[in-house]
Design a protein around this motif. Structure first.
Motif, PDB file in Angstrom:
ATOM      1  N   THR A 125       0.827  72.016  64.157  1.00  0.00           N
ATOM      2  CA  THR A 125       1.112  72.695  62.953  1.00  0.00           C
ATOM      3  C   THR A 125       1.997  72.286  62.266  1.00  0.00           C
ATOM      4  OG1 THR A 125       0.813  74.835  61.997  1.00  0.00           O
ATOM      5  CG2 THR A 125       2.200  74.621  64.053  1.00  0.00           C
ATOM      6  N   GLY A 126       2.287  72.458  60.859  1.00  0.00           N
ATOM      7  CA  GLY A 126       3.227  71.978  60.168  1.00  0.00           C
ATOM      8  C   GLY A 126       3.302  72.595  58.862  1.00  0.00           C
ATOM      9  N   TYR A 127       4.692  72.639  58.248  1.00  0.00           N
ATOM     10  CA  TYR A 127       5.057  73.500  56.991  1.00  0.00           C
ATOM     11  C   TYR A 127       5.603  72.376  55.991  1.00  0.00           C
ATOM     12  CZ  TYR A 127       3.772  76.913  60.472  1.00  0.00           C
ATOM     13  OH  TYR A 127       3.029  77.743  61.458  1.00  0.00           O
ATOM     14  N   CYS A 128       5.144  72.668  54.692  1.00  0.00           N
ATOM     15  CA  CYS A 128       5.640  71.679  53.750  1.00  0.00           C
ATOM     16  C   CYS A 128       5.569  70.270  54.372  1.00  0.00           C
ATOM     17  CB  CYS A 128       7.188  72.329  53.481  1.00  0.00           C
ATOM     18  SG  CYS A 128       8.229  71.200  52.219  1.00  0.00           S
ATOM     19  N   LEU A 129       6.776  69.525  54.264  1.00  0.00           N
ATOM     20  CA  LEU A 129       6.940  68.126  54.870  1.00  0.00           C
ATOM     21  C   LEU A 129       6.130  67.982  56.356  1.00  0.00           C
ATOM     22  CD1 LEU A 129       8.334  65.545  54.965  1.00  0.00           C
ATOM     23  CD2 LEU A 129      10.182  66.401  56.162  1.00  0.00           C
ATOM     24  N   GLY A 130       6.312  69.062  56.951  1.00  0.00           N
ATOM     25  CA  GLY A 130       5.652  69.067  58.349  1.00  0.00           C
ATOM     26  C   GLY A 130       4.090  69.399  58.391  1.00  0.00           C
ATOM     27  N   GLY A 131       3.651  69.850  57.169  1.00  0.00           N
ATOM     28  CA  GLY A 131       2.343  69.923  57.099  1.00  0.00           C
ATOM     29  C   GLY A 131       1.570  68.490  56.946  1.00  0.00           C
ATOM     30  N   ARG A 132       2.382  67.566  56.128  1.00  0.00           N
ATOM     31  CA  ARG A 132       1.982  66.081  55.981  1.00  0.00           C
ATOM     32  C   ARG A 132       2.028  65.493  57.243  1.00  0.00           C
ATOM     33  NH1 ARG A 132       4.220  61.240  54.619  1.00  0.00           N
ATOM     34  NH2 ARG A 132       2.891  59.962  53.217  1.00  0.00           N
ATOM     35  N   MET A 133       3.289  65.782  58.010  1.00  0.00           N
ATOM     36  CA  MET A 133       3.574  65.194  59.525  1.00  0.00           C
ATOM     37  C   MET A 133       2.234  65.364  60.343  1.00  0.00           C
ATOM     38  SD  MET A 133       7.423  65.667  59.624  1.00  0.00           S
ATOM     39  CE  MET A 133       7.736  64.251  61.079  1.00  0.00           C
ATOM     40  N   SER A 134       1.944  66.891  60.253  1.00  0.00           N
ATOM     41  CA  SER A 134       1.017  67.289  61.267  1.00  0.00           C
ATOM     42  C   SER A 134      -0.442  66.559  60.871  1.00  0.00           C
ATOM     43  CB  SER A 134       0.534  68.601  61.079  1.00  0.00           C
ATOM     44  OG  SER A 134      -0.353  69.292  61.714  1.00  0.00           O
ATOM     45  N   GLY A 153       1.264  72.094  52.918  1.00  0.00           N
ATOM     46  CA  GLY A 153       1.828  70.759  52.960  1.00  0.00           C
ATOM     47  C   GLY A 153       1.602  69.919  51.793  1.00  0.00           C
ATOM     48  N   GLY A 154       2.507  68.895  51.373  1.00  0.00           N
ATOM     49  CA  GLY A 154       2.653  68.303  50.238  1.00  0.00           C
ATOM     50  C   GLY A 154       2.171  66.686  50.523  1.00  0.00           C
ATOM     51  N   ARG A 155       1.732  66.114  49.301  1.00  0.00           N
ATOM     52  CA  ARG A 155       1.234  64.526  49.341  1.00  0.00           C
ATOM     53  C   ARG A 155       0.336  64.335  50.475  1.00  0.00           C
ATOM     54  NH1 ARG A 155       3.630  61.842  45.840  1.00  0.00           N
ATOM     55  NH2 ARG A 155       3.247  59.715  46.810  1.00  0.00           N
ATOM     56  N   VAL A 178      -6.560  73.291  56.709  1.00  0.00           N
ATOM     57  CA  VAL A 178      -5.309  73.217  55.669  1.00  0.00           C
ATOM     58  C   VAL A 178      -5.230  74.544  54.787  1.00  0.00           C
ATOM     59  CG1 VAL A 178      -4.805  72.003  53.380  1.00  0.00           C
ATOM     60  CG2 VAL A 178      -5.995  70.636  55.334  1.00  0.00           C
ATOM     61  N   GLY A 179      -4.135  74.898  54.808  1.00  0.00           N
ATOM     62  CA  GLY A 179      -3.578  76.392  53.960  1.00  0.00           C
ATOM     63  C   GLY A 179      -2.875  75.633  52.993  1.00  0.00           C
ATOM     64  N   ALA A 180      -3.327  75.859  51.750  1.00  0.00           N
ATOM     65  CA  ALA A 180      -2.808  75.295  50.591  1.00  0.00           C
ATOM     66  C   ALA A 180      -2.260  76.396  49.672  1.00  0.00           C
ATOM     67  CB  ALA A 180      -3.840  74.472  49.512  1.00  0.00           C
ATOM     68  N   ALA A 181      -1.077  76.252  48.883  1.00  0.00           N
ATOM     69  CA  ALA A 181      -0.521  77.083  48.070  1.00  0.00           C
ATOM     70  C   ALA A 181      -1.005  77.107  46.704  1.00  0.00           C
ATOM     71  CB  ALA A 181       0.983  77.042  48.195  1.00  0.00           C
ATOM     72  N   LYS A 182      -0.801  78.051  45.918  1.00  0.00           N
ATOM     73  CA  LYS A 182      -1.411  78.114  44.480  1.00  0.00           C
ATOM     74  C   LYS A 182      -0.304  77.367  43.661  1.00  0.00           C
ATOM     75  CE  LYS A 182       0.393  82.521  42.977  1.00  0.00           C
ATOM     76  NZ  LYS A 182      -0.033  83.744  42.595  1.00  0.00           N
ATOM     77  N   ASP A 183      -0.670  76.838  42.610  1.00  0.00           N
ATOM     78  CA  ASP A 183       0.225  76.272  41.705  1.00  0.00           C
ATOM     79  C   ASP A 183       1.350  75.238  42.475  1.00  0.00           C
ATOM     80  OD1 ASP A 183      -0.965  77.624  39.486  1.00  0.00           O
ATOM     81  OD2 ASP A 183       0.279  79.308  40.104  1.00  0.00           O
ATOM     82  N   ASP A 184       0.916  74.466  43.254  1.00  0.00           N
ATOM     83  CA  ASP A 184       1.647  73.671  44.022  1.00  0.00           C
ATOM     84  C   ASP A 184       1.449  72.214  43.602  1.00  0.00           C
ATOM     85  OD1 ASP A 184       3.171  72.299  45.926  1.00  0.00           O
ATOM     86  OD2 ASP A 184       2.015  73.227  47.643  1.00  0.00           O
ATOM     87  N   ARG A 185       2.868  71.751  43.007  1.00  0.00           N
ATOM     88  CA  ARG A 185       2.854  70.377  42.415  1.00  0.00           C
ATOM     89  C   ARG A 185       2.740  69.173  43.318  1.00  0.00           C
ATOM     90  NH1 ARG A 185       8.319  70.695  38.826  1.00  0.00           N
ATOM     91  NH2 ARG A 185       8.918  71.863  40.828  1.00  0.00           N
ATOM     92  N   SER A 186       3.056  69.474  44.893  1.00  0.00           N
ATOM     93  CA  SER A 186       3.116  68.546  45.818  1.00  0.00           C
ATOM     94  C   SER A 186       1.569  68.596  46.288  1.00  0.00           C
ATOM     95  CB  SER A 186       4.008  69.053  47.011  1.00  0.00           C
ATOM     96  OG  SER A 186       3.721  70.197  47.706  1.00  0.00           O
ATOM     97  N   PHE A 187       0.827  69.378  45.890  1.00  0.00           N
ATOM     98  CA  PHE A 187      -0.671  69.502  46.517  1.00  0.00           C
ATOM     99  C   PHE A 187      -1.513  70.145  45.508  1.00  0.00           C
ATOM    100  CE2 PHE A 187      -4.500  70.939  48.966  1.00  0.00           C
ATOM    101  CZ  PHE A 187      -4.674  69.491  49.416  1.00  0.00           C
TER     102      PHE A 187
END
Length: 246
Positions: A125-134, A153-155, A178-187
């Motif tokens: 599991t990962g969060y933000c940068l870590g979501g991409r790493m996951s 996670g972004g990008r 994948v748990g995505a956020a709303k209005d997320d410029r990175s995803f």
């Protein structure tokens, strides 16, 4: 629950981390926790504690170990402080996909060799940068990862980026959440569509959920933390891991 200080040997050095062990007989499936851009710190270690309370053996590594003794970030001001953003960019710039996969392999092997860890595959599991790493770990480690999650996670799926994780979808054998956020410029919505298409084409079992919360919703020291979304994220992780980690 218990915490152990551990040191993991990687191809590029030594990563200090914490191992979070359940109560009872102290055994359970292994889970690798990738921190957000703030790196390993007490807030992330508490996520490891929570996973241990759910019956998993969680490893929180120092993803920035190549920098030596780096100064902790204040996540509340990290992205509004120009100097701190520059320092973060220096730390993250070395985290190429190949290095992320090499590190993740070392972390996975460390977990699977531990007497506390059951089963032949781990969860991530990962969060933000870590979501991409996951996501990158799932594409790089094959059947060592049975279930992989990314929260805000972004990008994850970027057109014309040769390092975009979606390009390795056909190498993922894990079940993906994948748990995505709303209005997320990175995803963005465009990234979500591209990721969905890649996972579908590769036949990857997956779920993509959109949370009514902003980027950072699952990490308590983030200014955008959302308790309701956080609770939902734990429910999603439990459902994912209960089905696929043994």
């Amino acid at each position: 629950m218990g915490r152990l200080s551990v040191r993991i040997s990687t191809p590029d050095g030594q990563s200090d981390g914490t191992l979070h062990v359940p109560d009872g007989d102290g055994t359970g499936p292994g889970v690798l926790v990738f921190p957000d851009a703030g790196g390993a710190r007490e807030t992330i270690r508490r996520l490891g504690d929570h996973l241990a309370s759910m019956g998993y053996v969680a490893l929180v590594p120092d993803i920035f170990y190549r920098a030596g003794q780096w100064r902790p970030f204040d996540v509340a001001t990290l992205f509004t402080d120009k100097d701190e953003r520059a320092r973060l960019a220096t730390l993250t710039s070395v985290l190429t996909n190949d290095r992320i996969i090499a590190d993740s392999g070392a972390y996975a092997d460390f977990l699977l060799a531990r007497p506390e860890v059951t089963g032949s595959a781990i969860g991530t599991t990962g969060y933000c940068l870590g979501g991409r790493m996951s996501f990158i770990a799932a594409g790089g480690l094959g059947r060592k990862v049975a279930a992989a999650a990314s929260f805000h996670g972004g990008r994850l799926a970027v057109v014309d980026d040769p390092s975009s994780p979606h390009l390795a979808a056909d190498r993922i054998t894990a079940t993906v959440y994948v748990g995505a956020a709303k209005d997320d410029r990175s995803f963005t919505a465009e990234q979500a569509d591209l990721l969905e298409s890649a996972l579908m084409s590769a036949g990857v079992e997956h779920t993509m959920d959109f949370y009514d919360a902003h980027h950072g919703f699952a990490v308590p020291d983030n200014p955008t933390y959302d308790a309701e979304a956080d609770a939902r994220h734990w429910e999603a992780l439990q459902e994912l891991y209960r089905a696929h980690l043994h």
